[in-house]
Design an enzyme around this catalytic site. Sequence first.
Site, PDB file in Angstrom:
ATOM      1  N   GLU A 117       0.811  -1.362   0.128  1.00  0.00           N
ATOM      2  CA  GLU A 117       0.022   0.138   0.010  1.00  0.00           C
ATOM      3  C   GLU A 117       0.882   1.231  -0.006  1.00  0.00           C
ATOM      4  O   GLU A 117       0.575   2.338   0.206  1.00  0.00           O
ATOM      5  CB  GLU A 117      -0.924   0.151   1.055  1.00  0.00           C
ATOM      6  CG  GLU A 117      -1.686  -1.099   1.212  1.00  0.00           C
ATOM      7  CD  GLU A 117      -3.118  -1.122   0.236  1.00  0.00           C
ATOM      8  OE1 GLU A 117      -3.072  -0.219  -0.552  1.00  0.00           O
ATOM      9  OE2 GLU A 117      -3.808  -1.977   0.309  1.00  0.00           O
ATOM     10  N   HIS A 141      -2.539   2.216   8.255  1.00  0.00           N
ATOM     11  CA  HIS A 141      -3.790   1.327   7.815  1.00  0.00           C
ATOM     12  C   HIS A 141      -3.913   0.024   8.649  1.00  0.00           C
ATOM     13  O   HIS A 141      -2.916  -0.847   8.749  1.00  0.00           O
ATOM     14  CB  HIS A 141      -3.473   0.993   6.206  1.00  0.00           C
ATOM     15  CG  HIS A 141      -4.479  -0.225   5.671  1.00  0.00           C
ATOM     16  ND1 HIS A 141      -5.918  -0.156   5.843  1.00  0.00           N
ATOM     17  CD2 HIS A 141      -4.055  -1.410   5.352  1.00  0.00           C
ATOM     18  CE1 HIS A 141      -6.405  -0.926   5.043  1.00  0.00           C
ATOM     19  NE2 HIS A 141      -5.505  -2.065   4.816  1.00  0.00           N
ATOM     20  N   HIS A 143      -6.845  -3.484  10.108  1.00  0.00           N
ATOM     21  CA  HIS A 143      -8.243  -4.080   9.656  1.00  0.00           C
ATOM     22  C   HIS A 143      -8.792  -4.293  10.865  1.00  0.00           C
ATOM     23  O   HIS A 143      -9.082  -5.144  11.432  1.00  0.00           O
ATOM     24  CB  HIS A 143      -7.883  -5.657   9.098  1.00  0.00           C
ATOM     25  CG  HIS A 143      -7.048  -5.492   7.729  1.00  0.00           C
ATOM     26  ND1 HIS A 143      -6.455  -6.665   7.214  1.00  0.00           N
ATOM     27  CD2 HIS A 143      -6.611  -4.306   7.011  1.00  0.00           C
ATOM     28  CE1 HIS A 143      -5.816  -6.187   5.786  1.00  0.00           C
ATOM     29  NE2 HIS A 143      -6.188  -5.025   5.874  1.00  0.00           N
ATOM     30  N   GLU A 171     -16.726  11.326  22.733  1.00  0.00           N
ATOM     31  CA  GLU A 171     -15.574  11.841  22.623  1.00  0.00           C
ATOM     32  C   GLU A 171     -15.212  12.195  21.070  1.00  0.00           C
ATOM     33  O   GLU A 171     -14.369  12.773  20.554  1.00  0.00           O
ATOM     34  CB  GLU A 171     -14.149  11.302  23.327  1.00  0.00           C
ATOM     35  CG  GLU A 171     -13.494  10.364  22.542  1.00  0.00           C
ATOM     36  CD  GLU A 171     -13.680   9.234  23.117  1.00  0.00           C
ATOM     37  OE1 GLU A 171     -14.590   8.704  23.492  1.00  0.00           O
ATOM     38  OE2 GLU A 171     -12.426   8.331  23.551  1.00  0.00           O
ATOM     39  N   HIS A 212     -12.716  -3.801   4.144  1.00  0.00           N
ATOM     40  CA  HIS A 212     -11.318  -3.773   4.091  1.00  0.00           C
ATOM     41  C   HIS A 212     -10.671  -3.391   5.201  1.00  0.00           C
ATOM     42  O   HIS A 212      -9.989  -3.855   6.070  1.00  0.00           O
ATOM     43  CB  HIS A 212     -10.857  -3.178   3.051  1.00  0.00           C
ATOM     44  CG  HIS A 212      -9.029  -3.406   2.866  1.00  0.00           C
ATOM     45  ND1 HIS A 212      -8.721  -3.656   1.462  1.00  0.00           N
ATOM     46  CD2 HIS A 212      -8.239  -3.564   3.954  1.00  0.00           C
ATOM     47  CE1 HIS A 212      -7.364  -3.660   1.920  1.00  0.00           C
ATOM     48  NE2 HIS A 212      -7.097  -3.842   3.143  1.00  0.00           N
TER      49      HIS A 212
END
Length: 274
Positions: A117, A141, A143, A171, A212
């Site tokens: 990525e 990133h 999952h 919050e 994803h």
Amino acid sequence: MSIYDVECVKGFIRMCTDGWLQGWHERNGGNLTYRMKAEDIEACKPYFDAQPREWVNMGVQADNLAGEYFITTGSGKFFRNVEPDPIHSIGIVEINAKGDSWRIVWGLADGAKPTSEFPSHFMNHSVRKAATNGENRVIYHCHATNVIALTYVLPLTDRDFSRALWQSATECPVVFPEGVGVCPWMVPGGADIAMATSELMKKYQAAIWAQHGLFASGPDFDITFGLAHTIEKSAEIYWKVLSTGKPILQTITDDALRAIAHDFGVQLNEEFLD
Ligand code: 2HA
Ligand code: ZN
């Protein structure tokens, strides 16, 4: 002294371990990049390889990242292995003067490459650097389980996700007052998902990839991890509520969201309020 004593490297490795311990990084899932400060580069340089590796074109380009250095997780590498085996799991890359290629200057031993990525991270770094006057340094990133699950049942709009998350933990409107972006399902790893995500990141600190995971950004490891953690926690609460099957008797109203924003001095995205 070794490169593992340098603060930014320690912080990077710690964040990988934190994400692994949360359960957000099964197998090789997820990736992390950090845009190094001048002092980070100075501190790490003595440990760089004598000979940098070959330049590799990325398929994306950014003028404002020319000459930068990034710490990155490796493609196909497991977050679980970052702390016990950093030299094979993470590395440092330099970006060329055109802002379109990287070369490895440390780590990613035995033929490893930066995360698959990297193009998405790179475009997001470019957009967030511009949007924050250079403050943003981390793209993450993961999952995140409950966030991913929500992309099966909520409409895939920025508004629906932002409201659901804001209403599920008090919050949230303070932590991400602009809301979150939502990217429809796309093939991971390529230039298309990189461009679509970076469009969202012009407005948001975080974007959700349908079916994803989550992309989060921030100025340092604490703030970025904290943002992902806050979003995932809120999604978890939303799920717990839905899972009871009971009707929702009360939630945080739009007036209450406005009151939070007022007292905490943040500007809520009015497009998402009724
Ligand atoms: O690194 O998470 O999106 C594996 C992935 C790709
Ligand atoms: Zn992923």
